[in-house]
Write a protein that holds these residues in place. Structure first.
Motif, PDB file in Angstrom:
ATOM      1  N   GLY A  15       0.796  -1.214   0.000  1.00 52.41           N
ATOM      2  CA  GLY A  15       0.000   0.000   0.000  1.00 52.41           C
ATOM      3  C   GLY A  15       0.831   1.268   0.000  1.00 52.41           C
ATOM      4  N   GLY A  16       2.115   1.133   0.246  1.00 54.10           N
ATOM      5  CA  GLY A  16       2.995   2.283   0.308  1.00 54.10           C
ATOM      6  C   GLY A  16       3.476   2.731  -1.059  1.00 54.10           C
ATOM      7  N   SER A  17       4.392   3.707  -1.047  1.00 56.77           N
ATOM      8  CA  SER A  17       4.892   4.308  -2.282  1.00 56.77           C
ATOM      9  C   SER A  17       6.406   4.397  -2.259  1.00 56.77           C
ATOM     10  N   LEU A  18       6.982   4.385  -3.437  1.00 52.99           N
ATOM     11  CA  LEU A  18       8.401   4.636  -3.632  1.00 52.99           C
ATOM     12  C   LEU A  18       8.556   5.376  -4.947  1.00 52.99           C
ATOM     13  N   ARG A  19       9.639   6.147  -5.060  1.00 50.03           N
ATOM     14  CA  ARG A  19       9.962   6.773  -6.338  1.00 50.03           C
ATOM     15  C   ARG A  19      11.371   6.372  -6.737  1.00 50.03           C
ATOM     16  N   LEU A  20      11.463   5.742  -7.889  1.00 51.73           N
ATOM     17  CA  LEU A  20      12.754   5.379  -8.451  1.00 51.73           C
ATOM     18  C   LEU A  20      13.240   6.488  -9.380  1.00 51.73           C
ATOM     19  N   SER A  21      14.554   6.650  -9.428  1.00 55.13           N
ATOM     20  CA  SER A  21      15.162   7.630 -10.332  1.00 55.13           C
ATOM     21  C   SER A  21      16.167   6.931 -11.234  1.00 55.13           C
ATOM     22  N   CYS A  22      16.277   7.417 -12.451  1.00 53.49           N
ATOM     23  CA  CYS A  22      17.280   6.931 -13.396  1.00 53.49           C
ATOM     24  C   CYS A  22      17.979   8.146 -13.977  1.00 53.49           C
ATOM     25  N   ALA A  23      19.198   8.374 -13.546  1.00 60.01           N
ATOM     26  CA  ALA A  23      19.983   9.505 -14.037  1.00 60.01           C
ATOM     27  C   ALA A  23      20.780   9.057 -15.251  1.00 60.01           C
ATOM     28  N   ALA A  24      20.601   9.769 -16.359  1.00 59.11           N
ATOM     29  CA  ALA A  24      21.256   9.389 -17.615  1.00 59.11           C
ATOM     30  C   ALA A  24      22.330  10.396 -17.984  1.00 59.11           C
ATOM     31  N   SER A  25      23.429   9.901 -18.510  1.00 63.89           N
ATOM     32  CA  SER A  25      24.469  10.788 -19.021  1.00 63.89           C
ATOM     33  C   SER A  25      24.997  10.225 -20.328  1.00 63.89           C
ATOM     34  N   GLY A  26      25.459  11.126 -21.203  1.00 61.68           N
ATOM     35  CA  GLY A  26      25.999  10.710 -22.487  1.00 61.68           C
ATOM     36  C   GLY A  26      24.952  10.286 -23.493  1.00 61.68           C
ATOM     37  N   LEU A  27      23.687  10.630 -23.250  1.00 61.77           N
ATOM     38  CA  LEU A  27      22.579  10.173 -24.093  1.00 61.77           C
ATOM     39  C   LEU A  27      21.876  11.368 -24.702  1.00 61.77           C
ATOM     40  N   SER A  28      21.515  11.283 -25.981  1.00 63.45           N
ATOM     41  CA  SER A  28      20.739  12.337 -26.608  1.00 63.45           C
ATOM     42  C   SER A  28      19.259  12.113 -26.311  1.00 63.45           C
ATOM     43  N   PHE A  29      18.674  13.014 -25.531  1.00 66.43           N
ATOM     44  CA  PHE A  29      17.280  12.818 -25.128  1.00 66.43           C
ATOM     45  C   PHE A  29      16.326  12.956 -26.315  1.00 66.43           C
ATOM     46  N   ASP A  30      16.755  13.518 -27.420  1.00 63.44           N
ATOM     47  CA  ASP A  30      15.883  13.634 -28.587  1.00 63.44           C
ATOM     48  C   ASP A  30      15.730  12.307 -29.323  1.00 63.44           C
ATOM     49  N   ASP A  31      16.629  11.384 -29.084  1.00 63.45           N
ATOM     50  CA  ASP A  31      16.687  10.173 -29.896  1.00 63.45           C
ATOM     51  C   ASP A  31      16.310   8.894 -29.151  1.00 63.45           C
ATOM     52  N   TYR A  32      16.053   8.999 -27.846  1.00 68.56           N
ATOM     53  CA  TYR A  32      15.884   7.789 -27.056  1.00 68.56           C
ATOM     54  C   TYR A  32      14.610   7.809 -26.220  1.00 68.56           C
ATOM     55  N   VAL A  79      14.893  10.284 -15.326  1.00 68.08           N
ATOM     56  CA  VAL A  79      13.571   9.683 -15.488  1.00 68.08           C
ATOM     57  C   VAL A  79      13.158   9.115 -14.133  1.00 68.08           C
ATOM     58  N   TYR A  80      11.881   9.302 -13.826  1.00 69.92           N
ATOM     59  CA  TYR A  80      11.361   8.847 -12.540  1.00 69.92           C
ATOM     60  C   TYR A  80      10.284   7.785 -12.741  1.00 69.92           C
ATOM     61  N   LEU A  81      10.169   6.901 -11.779  1.00 69.87           N
ATOM     62  CA  LEU A  81       9.054   5.963 -11.742  1.00 69.87           C
ATOM     63  C   LEU A  81       8.407   6.090 -10.360  1.00 69.87           C
ATOM     64  N   GLN A  82       7.257   6.757 -10.337  1.00 69.23           N
ATOM     65  CA  GLN A  82       6.503   6.889  -9.100  1.00 69.23           C
ATOM     66  C   GLN A  82       5.638   5.652  -8.946  1.00 69.23           C
ATOM     67  N   MET A  83       5.831   4.936  -7.857  1.00 70.27           N
ATOM     68  CA  MET A  83       5.125   3.677  -7.632  1.00 70.27           C
ATOM     69  C   MET A  83       4.241   3.840  -6.406  1.00 70.27           C
ATOM     70  N   ASN A  84       2.937   3.775  -6.620  1.00 62.05           N
ATOM     71  CA  ASN A  84       1.962   3.896  -5.535  1.00 62.05           C
ATOM     72  C   ASN A  84       1.201   2.594  -5.371  1.00 62.05           C
ATOM     73  N   SER A  85       0.522   2.470  -4.258  1.00 62.22           N
ATOM     74  CA  SER A  85      -0.298   1.274  -3.975  1.00 62.22           C
ATOM     75  C   SER A  85       0.498   0.000  -4.231  1.00 62.22           C
ATOM     76  N   LEU A  86       1.693  -0.043  -3.700  1.00 68.14           N
ATOM     77  CA  LEU A  86       2.576  -1.172  -3.966  1.00 68.14           C
ATOM     78  C   LEU A  86       2.030  -2.456  -3.362  1.00 68.14           C
ATOM     79  N   LYS A  87       2.284  -3.548  -4.073  1.00 61.60           N
ATOM     80  CA  LYS A  87       1.828  -4.871  -3.678  1.00 61.60           C
ATOM     81  C   LYS A  87       3.044  -5.778  -3.492  1.00 61.60           C
ATOM     82  N   PRO A  88       2.911  -6.827  -2.701  1.00 62.23           N
ATOM     83  CA  PRO A  88       4.040  -7.755  -2.544  1.00 62.23           C
ATOM     84  C   PRO A  88       4.546  -8.297  -3.880  1.00 62.23           C
TER      85      PRO A  88
END
Length: 123
Positions: A15-32, A79-88
């Protein structure tokens, strides 16, 4: 050199929440696009969510739709992944990965991978 750095995993109650982060470097954000996969113990890797970095269009698998939200902050190359209402059953190692636009969001298409971050949901 392209690097993806995933973070934000941890232990949370159902039932809880977590937020994952993905920090990118060396990548063209227009192409991926950047997506999140997860791998539960003893199971294969599952594609969860993906976002096109050029226009912000998103995809969420049926298993997380309505509970997880993927977003990006292009100014921070993150990039973030907000995860709510988490389940086992959400317990898994979560990986972020990058794929060139025009390719399918599936494991074999991903060009770059970050290290995993463990999410554990207790019942």
């Amino acid at each position: 050199e392209v690097q993806l750095q995933a973070s934000g995993g941890g232990l949370v109650q159902a039932g809880g929440s977590l937020r994952l982060s993905c920090a990118a470097s060396g990548l063209s954000f227009d192409d991926y696009a950047i997506g999140w996969f997860r791998q539960a113990p003893g199971k294969g890797r599952e594609g969860v969510s993906c976002i096109s970095l050029n226009d912000g269009s998103t995809y969420h698998s049926d298993s997380v739709k309505g509970r997880f939200t993927i977003s990006s902050d292009n100014a921070k190359n993150t990039v973030y992944l907000q995860m709510n209402s988490l389940k086992p059953e959400d317990t898994a190692v979560y990986y972020c990965a990058a794929v060139k636009l025009g390719n399918y969001f599936r494991e074999e298409s991903m060009e770059y991978w970050g290290q995993g971050t463990l999410v554990t949901v207790s019942s």
